[in-house]
Scaffold this active site. Structure first.
Site, PDB file in Angstrom:
ATOM      1  N   MET A   1      28.695 -36.297  20.772  1.00  0.00           N
ATOM      2  CA  MET A   1      28.118 -36.193  22.112  1.00  0.00           C
ATOM      3  C   MET A   1      26.985 -37.182  22.253  1.00  0.00           C
ATOM      4  O   MET A   1      26.445 -37.688  21.279  1.00  0.00           O
ATOM      5  CB  MET A   1      27.599 -34.785  22.353  1.00  0.00           C
ATOM      6  CG  MET A   1      26.399 -34.451  21.486  1.00  0.00           C
ATOM      7  SD  MET A   1      26.182 -32.690  21.283  1.00  0.00           S
ATOM      8  CE  MET A   1      27.695 -32.252  20.490  1.00  0.00           C
ATOM      9  N   THR A 284      32.943 -27.555  24.895  1.00  0.00           N
ATOM     10  CA  THR A 284      33.385 -28.950  25.016  1.00  0.00           C
ATOM     11  C   THR A 284      32.347 -29.858  24.389  1.00  0.00           C
ATOM     12  O   THR A 284      31.171 -29.510  24.300  1.00  0.00           O
ATOM     13  CB  THR A 284      33.541 -29.398  26.473  1.00  0.00           C
ATOM     14  OG1 THR A 284      32.246 -29.526  27.078  1.00  0.00           O
ATOM     15  CG2 THR A 284      34.385 -28.435  27.263  1.00  0.00           C
ATOM     16  N   ASP A 285      32.747 -31.039  23.993  1.00  0.00           N
ATOM     17  CA  ASP A 285      31.762 -32.077  23.754  1.00  0.00           C
ATOM     18  C   ASP A 285      31.183 -32.444  25.126  1.00  0.00           C
ATOM     19  O   ASP A 285      31.710 -32.063  26.170  1.00  0.00           O
ATOM     20  CB  ASP A 285      32.383 -33.285  23.057  1.00  0.00           C
ATOM     21  CG  ASP A 285      31.324 -34.092  22.300  1.00  0.00           C
ATOM     22  OD1 ASP A 285      30.129 -33.963  22.618  1.00  0.00           O
ATOM     23  OD2 ASP A 285      31.707 -34.842  21.390  1.00  0.00           O
ATOM     24  N   CYS A 286      30.084 -33.173  25.092  1.00  0.00           N
ATOM     25  CA  CYS A 286      29.319 -33.275  26.330  1.00  0.00           C
ATOM     26  C   CYS A 286      30.031 -34.129  27.363  1.00  0.00           C
ATOM     27  O   CYS A 286      30.149 -35.348  27.221  1.00  0.00           O
ATOM     28  CB  CYS A 286      27.914 -33.746  26.024  1.00  0.00           C
ATOM     29  SG  CYS A 286      27.063 -32.397  25.184  1.00  0.00           S
ATOM     30  N   ASP A 287      30.474 -33.421  28.373  1.00  0.00           N
ATOM     31  CA  ASP A 287      31.239 -33.998  29.471  1.00  0.00           C
ATOM     32  C   ASP A 287      32.623 -34.447  29.072  1.00  0.00           C
ATOM     33  O   ASP A 287      33.184 -35.368  29.681  1.00  0.00           O
ATOM     34  CB  ASP A 287      30.465 -35.120  30.164  1.00  0.00           C
ATOM     35  CG  ASP A 287      29.560 -34.525  31.200  1.00  0.00           C
ATOM     36  OD1 ASP A 287      30.075 -33.823  32.071  1.00  0.00           O
ATOM     37  OD2 ASP A 287      28.345 -34.705  31.112  1.00  0.00           O
TER      38      ASP A 287
END
Lengths: 766, 766
Positions: A1, A284-287
């Protein structure tokens, strides 16, 4: 991330000014079952969710959660980092000065991996979780930490390889089990100390390769490689070590973004690995939902994207896509009420398991304070971790240095890492209590004078005169330099640059004792290995807050080196032989793939597991070791597995522990990492060169003395993987190999029919 | 070159404390002929060199020169930059505050190139050299400036393309002649105002491509492409414009590092182009001698490397290799005494031509002071340069905005360049007197309220809510973003990222008038061109200190746009069709090369020369234009060339000036850039699509009015290049095309025998 400050519409006031926990005594929820510690975790979470509007639920699915002000539930930042110490991240708030302005900064995992010492890892993780709890008690961090990064470091170019313990799956599994135990406060504890998060699930190991970004990469992986390699650490996390949380990755896997993929999130993770504790949630990973839409173009609309992710089993969204678009998706009928309810139930179950709704007196970690942070003991542990992980790669006898008495010795320090401070921490770091560079460490040692020759320019000669003149005026020359991967992109090269080789070889012509400290990620050492004017090479990696002290302690012989390379050191040209985006591990003549990792590639500059000592060790199989049998029947091995003790056949012990006798034939006391590999022509072709199956670090073996390593194998140690990804025991001739290079071999035979010991779930037709 | 502070053993005290010029009245050299202004430049320089020891001479060949303290010759830093204004560089010392703390910062050359206005370029360069002289008089800069960067911008990935005026050779030649005249104070002036340096000689146009660095790249170029394309701007610099200095590049050309190559430095530069004025010297790029040894591995030793460079005709070394290694090379007999003497004679001839040894009263520029720096007039010129260079790429009629009276209009500013300041300068910049971002410019306009929505995260949604909410609350949305090349590496992609496209399309769904300002280098505009919710697109590039004002002036119709793209805007996938390291310009079916530049590639997203206006123009050939002949005999054209006036046949006029009538059919007054291309099936195949041969910017053509452009062609305009690189006139059918897209065509014929008008020198066997 990406580490960045988060500012969203839903973010309320900063953490420091908000309440830390819901008030279960007098708050609006005091009569809700969520505040009843005698109820089950799920009952409590369900009761909480029953009190929410849908809009409130949607808002709770983002990493920067507004909480539920109406119900006295404070805002909460799920995104906290602690890769090798409590780390700067949206949820972690270091004070500007004084208490909580720093935390212990251990070496990067790649260095701690090189120690091959699981007890060390457990001790480090215990310190990290203690410091994390202290920060949380001061309202300076959350309790969910998005660590460890446990993707195997399969390609030397990977920008984030430093975050991992290395390239080998057995090593990763053993390491991460010890780590999670330390972070979460034991296996299935009454209260989770913190939530650990194994990331990035799965087949994530590139950042930006020549313009192909991780956000848009679709990893093509065979079931065989997936099961045998990429999934292995996650299997340990989820199935065996009880990690509370898993992060799905940016990339797609075989066509589907992982955060939207029910095959890996449900079929593999929940169903096959039984990852079904109430607190088990996927973030989730970021976005990565934005990237699934905007980069992967997986769904036609943003609403469909978030609905697919929620249905697939992704409970939390780092970012704002869930918060912004779940409402419209629900209005469009793209998911069921139960989908959102279940997600929030899981998220709050995790908080309940952390004691979020319980009284301070009932949660054992609530009394930790800044007196428990960055203690002398944790500082000593950070130093020890660095000392254990540093690897000696070349030594013409110059090391350890013996300095003359009666006069000072002058050291020249040259190179971009000679006075490195924060670089020694590597990425995902926090604020360290102190940072001792090699130069600074030397300056504190009586009898040593230092000259700092600067970085030595590259690619220009800017600064070369300073470097040369410093070396010319010194007795000993230390050149500390290297290359770092980072999250912005993968490394384009894995060789020392022409400028650095020129500078070093020019300075080496002075004929002084010259020690190269290879810092950061691995670079092909060939030009320095072959240069007789270079006395010694040590790989120091990212050795953390006291890395300079660790390096000097080894240089001066206060500590004997015993680390082993946790990755292959490839020749510089290796990266021209295999595409970064080629996920295949096995060599392939058609594609030109020369094979990946020590398991499949044998032209390393320096192999996985290599490391020199200040003495000579002999390792041999103990005559009485491994029982008397040299032949085993597969059906007997499987049927004798005690299902009550071992839920999974691959975890069943194989025979007795293998005993290896390790004798120190020199006169310098030293640790020794005993490594056991398996090899043989059994199972599907091609056959791997070998596979690590056990290791044990022996401590302080005195000169002329010996110790015995007890190495436990399991049936999984013998398994290979078929093209469906099943783990299989095959009849055939097996060999166990000790040490790198191999010092001793033990042979045995498996007889009978090949037997699947783990049926790998197959993806449904897409 | 890399911009970095220089610290070397030979560097004496900082410039500010050293003497500025040798004391020719009372100093040790007062009786040396170098101080005699009546002697010839060469005599003076030779007399100076005769007074030096060899060690002193070697020390004078480095960019940071210690001078000759014994003779009262001060230290001197040759490395000064002034790409688009006096720029931060080793020799330029901006004050911390007050006088000399800033200088006018013009737009980047890529923007000024888009103006297609040579008079503008001359005016800008005149300001730059005036400010440079003022800085020098204050002992805050040297007099040798390593500008312009005149390599053709042939690949959109090139990290330093922004430093150039564009991709077309005619344009580059016309631009650079105007620029050098302004920098050096006219053609062959009594005193050089400053020394300009055309760089990087030659075939240099990549920085770091996937790990292949410019220091190690060996450009493989055919004689045809070399002569026709890569050499063209340097021919103008050296042969026609009288530039004082040339910089050889990092790369090798067909196997030899350029700074060591007698073919290009002697055969082409000195012999073929007659670049033999006393002051003409070649400098290396910074440490390209180190790179020739350490990266290109051209010679076996450092001594051989410097000797080869000196013998090839490289007089100055940016870096320390000459200073460190010429002595040992001389001892080894690797070069002659005359080689080093001649180099220092040339270097000091250049300083003599700058008046370095002459009295202040005799040098016309010595009285310039800070009152001549960053004047209101130069600020207005910087604004005008930006206004002239901005290019309108899409307009659905929204522009120019007509704001309602009686109430304020709210503008939302979003994107990473919406409040850009130093980014607007681009690289090789100095300290600007002020920097007006688009947001800041708007804030100064009565009747406009602004909301700043932040950068809009990419690749995360961090900040998207702020951006969206700002747009939702505004009447007009301005999105300013883009991508910059830089010196650290070439661009991996030329498309807008998935995140930015997602953000912009999401915001565009609001249905507000939405204007995209495409800043920095070109990105494929396709997704914005095809999105009906996006009203207009302008390319703003790097518009300099007042770029925000320029953009707002055009948005509001205070200025009508008339810039033209000086480069092709390629589709994003173009870079997957041709290797960055492929130097070939012509399309090639075997290699898959689709062709480079508008001359050979015709699938542009937006073509070279494109640019919209706020009105409609009709361009047509004047009936009386171009004389009466429509057929010309080649031998007659050549024989009628007046050799006394034109030293080179390619510079001889072709017929009369072509007259183009330009009428403004709308009602908005506007500039118009008249562009004339040539095309036809003559000469060697493949035939180029077309070639720019002339341009003229017409100013302020009123609505309903017309002006006439007079476009001068030369015999060189008609030439093509054979596979030996010779310039040749071929019989055949020729067409002249006006405007982009073409509005009118004029046809004529050449008859007779093909005739070489420039015999290109061939490299000797290597």
């Amino acid at each position: 991330m990406v580490r960045a400050s988060v500012t969203t519409q839903v973010l309320l006031a900063g953490a420091a000014s908000a309440a830390l926990f819901p008030d279960c005594q007098n708050g609006p929820l005091s009569n809700n079952t969520v505040c009843d510690p005698t109820a089950s975790v799920t009952e409590r979470a369900q009761a909480f969710v029953a009190a929410l509007t849908n809009e409130e639920k949607f808002n709770l699915t983002g990493s920067t959660s507004p909480g539920v002000p109406r119900l006295g539930v404070p805002s909460y930042i799920w995104w906290n980092e602690a890769l090798h110490g409590v780390a700067s991240s949206p949820g972690v708030d270091f004070a500007d000065e004084g208490d909580y302005s720093y935390a212990t900064s251990f070496p990067q995992p790649i260095v701690m991996g090189a120690a091959f010492d699981d007890a060390l890892i457990n001790a480090v993780a215990t310190v990290v979780s203690t410091e994390a709890r202290a920060f949380n008690n001061a309202n300076r961090s959350g309790l969910d930490f998005w660590t460890p990064n446990i993707n195997p470091y399969k390609d030397p170019r990977w920008g984030r390889g430093q975050e991992t313990p290395g390239e080998d799956t057995y090593h990763l599994r053993s390491y991460v089990a010890a780590l999670i135990d330390g972070l979460q406060g034991g296996k299935n504890p009454e209260y989770l100390k913190v939530v650990a998060t194994c990331k990035h699930f799965v087949a994530y190991d590139m950042e930006n390769w020549h313009g192909v970004q991780r956000y848009e990469f679709d990893a093509q992986v065979t079931p065989q490689d997936l099961s045998e390699y990429y999934m292995q650490p996650f299997q340990t996390c989820a199935r065996d070590a009880g990690v509370a949380s898993i992060m799905c990755s940016y990339n797609a896997l075989n066509g589907l973004p992982t955060c939207l993929d029910p095959y890996i999130l449900q079929d593999v993770l929940r169903d096959h690995w039984n990852w079904t504790a109430p607190e088990n949630y996927v973030t989730t990973d970021c976005d990565s939902l934005q990237s699934a839409f905007g980069y992967q173009h997986y769904a036609d609309t943003r609403a469909q994207t978030v609905a697919d992710a929620l249905i697939a089993g992704t409970e939390l969204n780092c970012g704002t896509y869930y918060q912004r678009h779940l409402g419209e998706a629900f209005t469009q009928g793209l998911f069921e009420q139960s989908d959102i309810d279940q997600a929030v139930v899981k998220l709050y179950s995790a908080l309940i398991r952390l004691g979020y709704f319980d009284s301070a007196s009932s949660v054992p970690y609530r009394s930790l304070g800044f007196g428990d942070v960055a203690t002398p003991e944790s500082g000593a542990l950070a130093l020890k971790a660095a000392e254990e992980g540093i690897v000696l790669l070349k030594n013409d006898g110059t090391l350890p240095l013996s300095l003359p008495s009666g006069r000072n010795t002058t050291f020249a320090f040259i190179g971009n890492w000679a006075n490195a401070t924060e670089e020694m921490q590597g990425n995902y770091a926090g604020v360290a209590p102190y940072l001792n560079s090699p130069l600074q460490a030397a300056q504190k040692i009586a009898g040593i004078d230092t000259i700092y020759g600067g970085g030595g320019g590259d690619p220009t000669t800017d600064g070369w005169d300073d470097a040369y003149d410093a070396a010319a005026a010194a007795d000993i020359v230390i050149y500390a330099d290297g290359a770092s991967g980072d999250e912005s992109g993968d490394r384009n090269t894995i060789h020392w640059t022409g400028g650095k080789i020129d500078l070093v070889s020019w300075i080496a012509e002075l004929g002084k004792p010259m020690i190269v400290l290879s810092m950061g990620d691995q670079l092909d050492s060939s030009p320095f290995l072959s240069n007789p004017n270079i006395s010694a090479i040590m790989w120091g990696g990212y050795p953390g807050q006291d890395g300079g002290t660790a390096l000097m302690n080894i240089i001066l012989g206060k500590v004997a080196p015993a680390g082993r390379l946790p990755v292959t050191q490839y020749p510089g040209n290796y990266i021209n032989e295999i595409g970064m985006l080629d996920m295949n591990l096995r060599p392939n003549e058609t594609s030109g793939n020369p094979g990946r990792t020590y398991k499949w590639y044998d032209n390393a500059t320096i192999p996985f597991g290599y490391g020199l000592h200040y003495t000579n060790f002999t390792a041999s199989f103990t005559a009485s070791g491994n029982g008397s049998a040299s032949s085993y029947d597969i059906s007997e091995l499987v049927s004798s597995c005690d299902n009550a003790t071992y839920s999974y056949v691959d975890l069943c012990p194989f025979a007795d522990a293998v005993q290896v006798d390790v004798s120190n034939d020199g006169d310098v006391a030293s640790d020794f990492v005993t490594m056991l590999f398996i090899t043989g022509q059994y199972g599907p072709q091609p056959y791997p060169l070998k596979q690590l199956v056990a290791y044990q670090r022996l401590f302080n073996v005195a000169g002329g003395q010996s110790q015995t390593a007890n190495l436990n194998l399991t049936l999984g140690s013998l398994a290979r993987y078929d093209d469906m990804g099943n783990a299989v025991l095959y009849p055939g001739e097996y060999s166990l190999l000790v040490d790198v290079p191999t010092q001793a071999t033990y042979n045995f035979t498996l007889t009978g029919q090949e037997t699947v010991i783990d049926h790998w779930p197959q993806p449904k037709n897409r």
